[in-house]
Motif scaffolding. Structure first.
Motif, mmCIF file in Angstrom:
data_model
loop_
_atom_site.group_PDB
_atom_site.id
_atom_site.type_symbol
_atom_site.label_atom_id
_atom_site.label_comp_id
_atom_site.label_asym_id
_atom_site.label_seq_id
_atom_site.Cartn_x
_atom_site.Cartn_y
_atom_site.Cartn_z
ATOM 1 N N PRO A 185 0.958 -1.312 0.026
ATOM 2 C CA PRO A 185 0.094 -0.010 -0.201
ATOM 3 C C PRO A 185 0.873 1.333 -0.070
ATOM 4 C CG PRO A 185 -0.772 -1.451 1.407
ATOM 5 C CD PRO A 185 0.641 -1.996 1.369
ATOM 6 N N ASP A 186 0.556 2.259 -0.811
ATOM 7 C CA ASP A 186 1.008 3.702 -0.726
ATOM 8 C C ASP A 186 2.501 3.402 -1.327
ATOM 9 O OD1 ASP A 186 0.616 6.419 -0.458
ATOM 10 O OD2 ASP A 186 1.629 6.194 1.697
ATOM 11 N N MET A 187 2.844 2.578 -2.300
ATOM 12 C CA MET A 187 4.107 2.093 -2.671
ATOM 13 C C MET A 187 4.546 3.366 -3.589
ATOM 14 S SD MET A 187 5.976 -1.268 -3.637
ATOM 15 C CE MET A 187 5.004 -1.266 -5.187
ATOM 16 N N LEU A 188 5.814 3.589 -3.437
ATOM 17 C CA LEU A 188 6.538 4.420 -4.431
ATOM 18 C C LEU A 188 7.501 3.696 -5.173
ATOM 19 C CD1 LEU A 188 7.221 7.764 -2.033
ATOM 20 C CD2 LEU A 188 5.698 7.605 -4.229
ATOM 21 N N ILE B 299 6.841 12.761 -10.425
ATOM 22 C CA ILE B 299 8.350 12.563 -9.646
ATOM 23 C C ILE B 299 8.261 13.066 -8.254
ATOM 24 C CG2 ILE B 299 10.758 13.328 -9.650
ATOM 25 C CD1 ILE B 299 10.122 11.074 -11.214
ATOM 26 N N THR B 300 8.472 12.449 -7.064
ATOM 27 C CA THR B 300 8.505 13.090 -5.617
ATOM 28 C C THR B 300 9.930 13.632 -5.128
ATOM 29 O OG1 THR B 300 8.645 10.920 -4.793
ATOM 30 C CG2 THR B 300 6.487 11.862 -5.415
ATOM 31 N N HIS B 301 10.986 12.986 -5.532
ATOM 32 C CA HIS B 301 12.179 13.144 -4.926
ATOM 33 C C HIS B 301 13.349 13.018 -5.969
ATOM 34 C CE1 HIS B 301 9.675 11.958 -1.589
ATOM 35 N NE2 HIS B 301 10.403 12.664 -0.820
ATOM 36 N N ILE B 302 14.243 13.764 -5.938
ATOM 37 C CA ILE B 302 15.676 13.510 -6.770
ATOM 38 C C ILE B 302 16.670 13.509 -5.238
ATOM 39 C CG2 ILE B 302 17.511 14.287 -8.127
ATOM 40 C CD1 ILE B 302 14.901 13.706 -9.543
ATOM 41 N N VAL B 303 17.170 12.163 -5.277
ATOM 42 C CA VAL B 303 18.102 12.175 -4.072
ATOM 43 C C VAL B 303 19.789 11.952 -4.440
ATOM 44 C CG1 VAL B 303 18.512 10.617 -2.255
ATOM 45 C CG2 VAL B 303 16.055 10.796 -2.944
ATOM 46 N N GLU C 6 6.012 8.219 -8.296
ATOM 47 C CA GLU C 6 4.692 7.267 -8.243
ATOM 48 C C GLU C 6 4.456 6.025 -9.141
ATOM 49 O OE1 GLU C 6 2.571 7.911 -5.771
ATOM 50 O OE2 GLU C 6 2.866 9.873 -5.162
ATOM 51 N N THR C 7 5.303 6.390 -10.315
ATOM 52 C CA THR C 7 5.114 5.232 -11.271
ATOM 53 C C THR C 7 6.630 4.796 -11.774
ATOM 54 O OG1 THR C 7 4.943 6.553 -13.324
ATOM 55 C CG2 THR C 7 2.796 5.879 -12.035
ATOM 56 N N LYS D 96 11.631 6.364 -14.737
ATOM 57 C CA LYS D 96 12.641 6.221 -16.088
ATOM 58 C C LYS D 96 12.752 7.311 -16.898
ATOM 59 C CE LYS D 96 13.032 2.930 -20.049
ATOM 60 N NZ LYS D 96 13.533 3.921 -20.821
ATOM 61 N N ARG D 97 11.546 8.034 -16.975
ATOM 62 C CA ARG D 97 11.726 9.166 -17.704
ATOM 63 C C ARG D 97 12.670 10.123 -17.335
ATOM 64 N NH1 ARG D 97 12.135 12.083 -22.185
ATOM 65 N NH2 ARG D 97 11.135 13.733 -22.460
ATOM 66 N N ALA D 98 12.484 10.484 -15.905
ATOM 67 C CA ALA D 98 13.419 11.462 -15.095
ATOM 68 C C ALA D 98 14.582 11.029 -15.013
ATOM 69 C CB ALA D 98 12.620 11.526 -13.803
ATOM 70 N N LYS D 99 15.098 9.840 -14.977
ATOM 71 C CA LYS D 99 16.217 9.456 -15.191
ATOM 72 C C LYS D 99 17.105 9.685 -16.127
ATOM 73 C CE LYS D 99 18.881 4.919 -14.961
ATOM 74 N NZ LYS D 99 18.978 3.509 -14.963
#
Length: 742
Positions: free
Chosen positions: A236-239, A267-271, A282-283, A288-291
Motif C-alpha cells: 500500500p502507498d508504494m513509491l 516525480i516526488t524526490h531527486i536524491v 509514483e510510477t 525512468k523518464r526522469a532518470k
C-alpha cells in the motif's frame, strides 16, 4: 561462494530449546505465496505458520494435521524449498501430503547455515550439504516431542510408541493418534528431548529421501503465476525508485542538473547519493523518464578508467608465464619445480576466460520501508543476513532492527548475494517519508553494473617422464580477488589467498608433485561470485591439459583419467558410466566426442559432449551432452537431473557465447542484443544419470553440472580437428578460425 574448511561437528550435538524456540512469535513473517489448491501429491507453500502446536521454531502443527515447515534457504530455481523441508519431514515422519512450506524469516541464530559460518546465505552448492544433518536432527527431535505428547495423552510409556506418516501408533493396544489430534490436545514436554546422529533413520528406513516421485513444491505457483518474486511485490502507498549510476565504476556525481527530471509528472524526490543519483516517483515510467533527463557530470578519478579487458587479459597471461612473479601458495605437494625441471617432456599452456555477466532473468530489485530506526525489506536475496547488515548501515541502526522478507528469486547465480540493489532501495526509502519504495534495475543497468565473473588467465606446466607419466604439475592462476572486496578479514587471514577464485584447481588425480599459486591482480573493478566461480575455469584448464597429456602419451582420454583415478572409485564410476552412456568408442561421421570430469562441491560429475564444427564460419554446434553425477546421497534424484541440465545449459552458454568487454572502464554491452546467451535453438540434447554412492556424505549439486561441459566441448573439437586446442573462453567463431589457421 566458498565453503567452510572446517567440518561442523554434529555427531554429539544436542539441540537446545532456545535454538528451536527463538523468535517463535515471529515465525509467520514470510511473504505470502498463497496456498496451492488441487495438488495431487506433495507439500504446499503457505503464507504463514499454521497451528498452535509448536515443537520448535521450524515446525508447527495445526489441529487438522497440517504440518508447516520452515525453509531456511532462498529458492532460485534449484528446488531447495522442497529439499530442505523434506529432510525435517523425513525424520519426524510427517505425511508429505499434509506438509506446507514457509520461507524462514531473517534470523541467522535459528536458521543460519553451518556451512556458511552460521549465516543465512544460499550459494556455493552448500545448502543441502550444510543443512543435511542439522535439519534431520531437528526432525528427529520434533518426532520425540510428538511422541512425548502422545504418551501423555494415551497414558502409555513413550518407548511403546512408534510413528507412521502423520500418526503415532501404540501397537499393543491398537490405538493411534494423528498429528492433528496431538496438536489439539497435546502438551509440549517441559524438558526438550535430546537427540544425536545415532537417533537418525538409516537409509533403509527413509520414506522420502531418494524418491523420484516427490514434485517440487514451488513449480505450480510459478506455472500459474501466483508465486511472488521480488519484482512482484506490491505494498500500500508504494513509491518506485531508480538510480542513475556513473558510466565508470567508482565515480561520483560532481554536478547534478535535475530541473527537467523534477518536472516529470509523478516525480516526488531527486536524491543525491555518493555513488549516483536516485529518483523516486509514483510510477516506474515516471522514474525512468526522469532518470533519462538527468544531466550529471561525474568525477574522472576512478582507477577503473584504466581497465580495458582484452589488454588486461594479455597482461594476466604474461604474468602467469613469468615465474619470477611469485604468488600466494594455494597448494603444495612434493617438489614440483625439480620434477618439472628433470622431466623428459614439459607441456606449457595458457588458458584464459573473459568477464561474464550473471544474466538473471529477473533483474536486480528490492523494496524497502524505513520507519524510524527500523527497516523492512522485501527482496529476491540470496543473503538475508547480509541484507540485514547492509540495510542497517544505510540508516545507522543495528541488524536486529531490519526484517527481511525473502521472495522467490528469478535466478541468482551468486549475483543476488550482493547488496547493491538492497542499498538502493533502503537509501531511497530513507528519504520517502515512511512510504515503501521499490527499486527495479533496467536490463542495461543490470548488465553494465554487474559484479562479473573474474577475468583470469591460467599458466599450467606439466612434466612427463619418458613413458608420458606425470612427474609434476604447476598451476598458476592470475585474477582479481572476490574475497578482498566481500570478505576482507577472511582474505587477510588467508594470507591474500582467495580460495573461491582458485577453487577446483586442487584435483584428485594421482600426481607425485602438484603446486598451485594464486597471483592476484587488482585493477579496481568489482568482481563477484558467478555460477561455479573458480571451478568453472580451473577445470577448463585442467581437463583440457589431461587430454593434451593423453595425446602425447598416445592414450585414450577415458583410460588416462581412469588410470589417474585408480584409487577413486566414485570418480571412476561416473567416468565409466558416462562413457557407456555416450558409446564412447563408436565413431561418428563429422562429429566427435570429448570428455571431462570434476570433483567439485563434494560431488563427482563426468560429461561427454558430442560436437560438430563448421570450418568455414568457425561455429561450434553441441548436439548432445551425457552426464553422470554422484552426490553421495541423492536426496531428490529427479531434481538432481534438472539441476544438471541447468548447469550444462549455462556451461554451453558461457563456453560458446558469453563475454563482457570493457574499454577504458566502460562496459560495452547493454542488453541481450549485445550480450549473447544460449538460445533454444543452440541447446543440446541432454541425458543425465544419477549414480549415488550409499554411505557417502551428501555433496552439492546446484553448480556441479557446469564445470565439465566446457572442457568436454574443447576436447571434442581437438579430436575432431586432429589436435586444434581452444584455450580461451568463450569459443567465438573468430577465435576458432584463428586456432584452425594457426
Amino acid at each position: 561462494m566458498t565453503r567452510t574448511t572446517e567440518p561442523v561437528n554434529l555427531r554429539c550435538r544436542a539441540i537446545s530449546r532456545r535454538s528451536f524456540l527463538i523468535s517463535a512469535g515471529s515465525v509467520g513473517v514470510a511473504v505470502a505465496f498463497g496456498s496451492l489448491p488441487g495438488q495431487a501429491f506433495g507439500a504446499m507453500m503457505a503464507s504463514s505458520v499454521e497451528g498452535s502446536y509448536l515443537p520448535n521454531a521450524w515446525v508447527s502443527i495445526s489441529t487438522d494435521g497440517t504440518v508447516t515447515i520452515m525453509s531456511p534457504a532462498s529458492e532460485m530455481g534449484q528446488g531447495i524449498m522442497t529439499t530442505l523441508p523434506l529432510l525435517i519431514a523425513e525424520e519426524m515422519d510427517a505425511n508429505w501430503d499434509d506438509v506446507k512450506i514457509v520461507q524462514a524469516p531473517s534470523d541467522a541464530e535459528t536458521f543460519g547455515n553451518p556451512g556458511f559460518y552460521g549465516v543465512q546465505l544460499t550459494g556455493g552448492s552448500e545448502s543441502t550439504r550444510g543443512y543435511f544433518t542439522p535439519l534431520r536432527l531437528i526432525g528427529a527431535q520434533t518426532r520425540q516431542v510428538i511422541l512425548a505428547s502422545c504418551a501423555t495423552l494415551l497414558n502409555v510409556p513413550q518407548s511403546e510408541l512408534s510413528t507412521e506418516p502423520g500418526r503415532v501408533v501404540h501397537s499393543l493396544s491398537g490405538h493411534s493418534l494423528g498429528f492433528g489430534d496431538i496438536a489439539a490436545k497435546g502438551v509440549l514436554p517441559d524438558i526438550l528431548p535430546q537427540v544425536t546422529e545415532a537417533d537418525l533413520k538409516t537409509p533403509e528406513q527413509w520414506r522420502y529421501i531418494g524418491r523420484r516421485d516427490i514434485p517440487r513444491i514451488d513449480v505450480p505457483a510459478k506455472v500459474n503465476g501466483s508465486g511472488i518474486y521480488g519484482i512482484d511485490v506490491q505494498l500500500p502507498d508504494m513509491l518506485y525508485g531508480a538510480v542513475l549510476r556513473p558510466p565508470v565504476q567508482g565515480e561520483k556525481p560532481e554536478t547534478i542538473d535535475d530541473e527537467a527530471a523534477r518536472a516529470v509528472p509523478g516525480i516526488t524526490h531527486i536524491v543525491p547519493l555518493s555513488y549516483g543519483v536516485g529518483i523516486i516517483g509514483e510510477t516506474v515510467e515516471a522514474t525512468k523518464r526522469a532518470k533519462d533527463l538527468l544531466q550529471v557530470s561525474w568525477t574522472t578519478s576512478s582507477r577503473v578508467r584504466n581497465y580495458t579487458s582484452d589488454q588486461l587479459l594479455e597482461q594476466y597471461r604474461k604474468v602467469g608465464n613469468d615465474l619470477s612473479q611469485a604468488g600466494v601458495e594455494a597448494h603444495a605437494q612434493g617438489d614440483t619445480e625439480t620434477a618439472i625441471r628433470n622431466a623428459t617432456t614439459v607441456i606449457k599452456v595458457d588458458y584464459m576466460s573473459d568477464l561474464i555477466y550473471h544474466a538473471t532473468m529477473e533483474p536486480m530489485n528490492a523494496t524497502a520501508q524505513v520507519t524510524g530506526d527500523t527497516v523492512e525489506v522485501w527482496a529476491p536475496t540470496q543473503g538475508p543476513t547480509g541484507t540485514q547488515r547492509f540495510a542497517a548501515n544505510v540508516i545507522g541502526t543495528t541488524p536486529d532492527k531490519v526484517k527481511v522478507n525473502t521472495t522467490l528469486l528469478g535466478g541468482g547465480f551468486g549475483r543476488k548475494a550482493e547488496a547493491d540493489f538492497i542499498i538502493d532501495a533502503v537509501s531511497l526509502a530513507k528519504e520517502s517519508g515512511g512510504r515503501p519504495v521499490k527499486v527495479i534495475w533496467s536490463r542495461e543497468d543490470d548488465v553494465r553494473h554487474d559484479k562479473f565473473r573474474p577475468l583470469e588467465a591460467q599458466h599450467i606446466q606439466v612434466g612427463l617422464d619418458a613413458d608420458g607419466n606425470i612427474t609434476g604439475w604447476r598451476h598458476r592462476i592470475v585474477a582479481d580477488s572476490i574475497f578482498a572486496r566481500t570478505m576482507p578479514e577472511l582474505f587477510k587471514d588467508m594470507g591474500g589467498h582467495d580460495d573461491v577464485v582458485t577453487e577446483g584447481a586442487h584435483f584428485n588425480y594421482a600426481v607425485p608433485a602438484h603446486r598451485i599459486d594464486y597471483i592476484r591482480q587488482d585493477n579496481g573493478l568489482d568482481i563477484g561470485f558467478w555460477f561455479a566461480v573458480g571451478v568453472g575455469y580451473t577445470r577448463f584448464g585442467i581437463e583440457c591439459v589431461i587430454d593434451e597429456i593423453a595425446a602425447v602419451k598416445g592414450s585414450d582420454p577415458v583410460e588416462l583419467r581412469l588410470e589417474l583415478l585408480k584409487d577413486q572409485p566414485r570418480a571412476r564410476n561416473v567416468i565409466e558410466t558416462v562413457a557407456r552412456m555416450a558409446d564412447w568408442d563408436r565413431p561418428r561421421d563429422d562429429r566427435a566426442l570429448g570428455i571431462a570430469y570434476a570433483d567439485a562441491f563434494g560431488s563427482h560429475c563426468a560429461q561427454v559432449a558430442e560436437v560438430s564444427l563448421n570450418r568455414k564460419t568457425g561455429e561450434i554446434r553441441v548436439h548432445k551432452v551425457w552426464c553422470a553425477i554422484d552426490t553421495g546421497v541423492a536426496v531428490q534424484p529427479r531434481h538432481l537431473e534438472g539441476m544438471m541440465i541447468v548447469g550444462i545449459t549455462n556451461g554451453v552458454s558461457q563456453t560458446l557465447f558469453e563475454q563482457i568487454n570493457i574499454v577504458d572502464g566502460e562496459v560495452q554491452e547493454g542488453n541481450f542484443d549485445t550480450y549473447r546467451v544460449i538460445r533454444m535453438s543452440d541447446a543440446p540434447e541432454i541425458e543425465v544419470s544419477v549414480v549415488p554412492t550409499p554411505g557417502s556424505p551428501v555433496g552439492g549439486a546446484g553448480q556441479a553440472g557446469l564445470p565439465p561441459v566446457g572442457p568436454a566441448i574443447a576436447n571434442a573439437v581437438a579430436r575432431l580437428t586432429g589436435g586444434v586446442r581452444l584455450r580461451h573462453y568463450p569459443f567465438l567463431p573468430e577465435r576458432v578460425l584463428e586456432a584452425l589457421n594457426a
